[in-house]
Write a protein that holds these residues in place. Sequence first.
Motif, mmCIF file in Angstrom:
data_model
loop_
_atom_site.group_PDB
_atom_site.id
_atom_site.type_symbol
_atom_site.label_atom_id
_atom_site.label_comp_id
_atom_site.label_asym_id
_atom_site.label_seq_id
_atom_site.Cartn_x
_atom_site.Cartn_y
_atom_site.Cartn_z
ATOM 1 N N UNK A 86 17.007 -49.217 2.336
ATOM 2 C CA UNK A 86 17.370 -48.160 1.398
ATOM 3 C C UNK A 86 17.465 -46.775 2.018
ATOM 4 N N UNK A 87 17.283 -46.679 3.335
ATOM 5 C CA UNK A 87 17.366 -45.371 3.993
ATOM 6 C C UNK A 87 18.827 -44.965 4.163
ATOM 7 N N UNK A 88 19.083 -43.685 3.993
ATOM 8 C CA UNK A 88 20.421 -43.156 4.251
ATOM 9 C C UNK A 88 20.678 -43.226 5.751
ATOM 10 N N UNK A 89 21.836 -43.693 6.158
ATOM 11 C CA UNK A 89 22.217 -43.735 7.569
ATOM 12 C C UNK A 89 23.137 -42.561 7.840
ATOM 13 N N UNK A 90 22.704 -41.636 8.694
ATOM 14 C CA UNK A 90 23.471 -40.412 8.911
ATOM 15 C C UNK A 90 23.361 -39.919 10.348
ATOM 16 N N UNK A 91 24.381 -39.162 10.745
ATOM 17 C CA UNK A 91 24.301 -38.354 11.950
ATOM 18 C C UNK A 91 23.597 -37.075 11.515
ATOM 19 N N UNK A 92 22.791 -36.501 12.400
ATOM 20 C CA UNK A 92 21.982 -35.344 12.027
ATOM 21 C C UNK A 92 22.197 -34.233 13.043
ATOM 22 N N UNK A 93 22.450 -33.041 12.526
ATOM 23 C CA UNK A 93 22.547 -31.877 13.411
ATOM 24 C C UNK A 93 21.863 -30.690 12.742
ATOM 25 N N UNK A 94 21.508 -29.722 13.552
ATOM 26 C CA UNK A 94 20.900 -28.514 13.010
ATOM 27 C C UNK A 94 21.989 -27.674 12.366
ATOM 28 N N UNK A 95 21.602 -26.700 11.594
ATOM 29 C CA UNK A 95 22.587 -25.852 10.925
ATOM 30 C C UNK A 95 23.361 -24.982 11.917
ATOM 31 N N UNK A 96 22.878 -24.878 13.145
ATOM 32 C CA UNK A 96 23.631 -24.128 14.160
ATOM 33 C C UNK A 96 24.377 -25.054 15.118
ATOM 34 N N UNK A 97 24.431 -26.362 14.818
ATOM 35 C CA UNK A 97 25.313 -27.267 15.542
ATOM 36 C C UNK A 97 24.708 -28.164 16.593
ATOM 37 N N UNK A 98 23.412 -28.077 16.877
ATOM 38 C CA UNK A 98 22.785 -28.939 17.880
ATOM 39 C C UNK A 98 22.614 -30.341 17.302
ATOM 40 N N UNK A 99 23.056 -31.354 18.042
ATOM 41 C CA UNK A 99 22.992 -32.726 17.568
ATOM 42 C C UNK A 99 21.618 -33.332 17.853
ATOM 43 N N UNK A 100 20.934 -33.793 16.803
ATOM 44 C CA UNK A 100 19.584 -34.332 16.939
ATOM 45 C C UNK A 100 19.565 -35.620 17.761
ATOM 46 N N UNK A 101 20.502 -36.519 17.540
ATOM 47 C CA UNK A 101 20.557 -37.774 18.296
ATOM 48 C C UNK A 101 20.715 -37.526 19.782
ATOM 49 N N UNK A 102 21.596 -36.604 20.149
ATOM 50 C CA UNK A 102 21.794 -36.267 21.564
ATOM 51 C C UNK A 102 20.546 -35.642 22.161
ATOM 52 N N UNK A 103 19.863 -34.834 21.390
ATOM 53 C CA UNK A 103 18.630 -34.208 21.867
ATOM 54 C C UNK A 103 17.563 -35.263 22.132
ATOM 55 N N UNK A 104 17.384 -36.180 21.193
ATOM 56 C CA UNK A 104 16.333 -37.191 21.331
ATOM 57 C C UNK A 104 16.626 -38.200 22.433
ATOM 58 N N UNK A 105 17.878 -38.581 22.598
ATOM 59 C CA UNK A 105 18.204 -39.636 23.564
ATOM 60 C C UNK A 105 18.021 -39.174 25.007
ATOM 61 N N UNK A 106 17.882 -37.881 25.202
ATOM 62 C CA UNK A 106 17.664 -37.377 26.559
ATOM 63 C C UNK A 106 16.216 -37.567 27.021
ATOM 64 N N UNK A 107 15.349 -38.058 26.138
ATOM 65 C CA UNK A 107 13.936 -38.313 26.481
ATOM 66 C C UNK A 107 13.681 -39.805 26.629
ATOM 67 N N UNK A 108 12.613 -40.148 27.362
ATOM 68 C CA UNK A 108 12.250 -41.551 27.588
ATOM 69 C C UNK A 108 11.935 -42.306 26.301
ATOM 70 N N UNK A 109 11.408 -41.615 25.300
ATOM 71 C CA UNK A 109 10.949 -42.274 24.079
ATOM 72 C C UNK A 109 12.068 -42.726 23.147
ATOM 73 N N UNK A 110 13.298 -42.387 23.455
ATOM 74 C CA UNK A 110 14.425 -42.741 22.586
ATOM 75 C C UNK A 110 15.569 -43.272 23.420
ATOM 76 N N UNK A 111 16.188 -44.331 22.924
ATOM 77 C CA UNK A 111 17.336 -44.927 23.598
ATOM 78 C C UNK A 111 18.449 -45.194 22.604
ATOM 79 N N UNK A 112 19.484 -45.810 23.098
ATOM 80 C CA UNK A 112 20.621 -46.194 22.274
ATOM 81 C C UNK A 112 20.220 -47.356 21.380
ATOM 82 N N UNK A 113 20.594 -47.295 20.107
ATOM 83 C CA UNK A 113 20.295 -48.398 19.203
ATOM 84 C C UNK A 113 21.237 -49.540 19.537
ATOM 85 N N UNK A 114 20.675 -50.646 19.991
ATOM 86 C CA UNK A 114 21.479 -51.770 20.467
ATOM 87 C C UNK A 114 21.636 -52.884 19.447
#
Length: 177
Positions: A86-114
């Motif tokens: 039941x969770x909404x599936x969305x791309x997420x960005x800040x109001x000034x345009x920074x993409x949250x997914x791109x920010x998180x994937x640059x760290x070891x704790x997050x990867x591509x959803x396979x």
Amino acid sequence: MANDAVSVAAPTSVAQPAGTTVRVTRVIDGDSFEIAGGDEVRVLGIDSCEMETYGGRQAKESAELYLEGQSVVLEQEAGVDRDRYGRMLRYVSTTYGSDFGETMISSDHTGLYEGDNDASAQRLADLRERDYTGRDCSEPDYSPSTTEYDVDIDDDDDVNLPDGALTGGYCARKWWC
């Protein structure tokens, strides 16, 4: 000669991301959060470590820094709305345009959803390009190194500094050390 009107474009402001602006009320983990009104959002394209792991705790802390109490813009993938929980599936960005997914994937704790991914092929390719380390949920090994260092200690009463301490190398008690 006809009087031709010249149109001048009005100055434009910084482009805002398209989508719906919402406020994040609670971060659940590194790739999902709750918004005002109670809906839960799962970020498309990324997969953070599970909460019971070291990486999961790190991912949640990172997400809290970026999202908690902030306004974000949610963008919907065409034909994709909610997951089986039941969770909404969305791309997420800040109001000034920074993409949250791109920010998180640059760290070891997050990867591509396979898994069965609802993100667009282009989006997945963009994220894959930014996923330099892959996902690692384990705790770093902080045990002492087994490397031994051979340091020659001077015994000439010069404040007990090892040879080369000030120069970065062995100087054999030369005047320039």
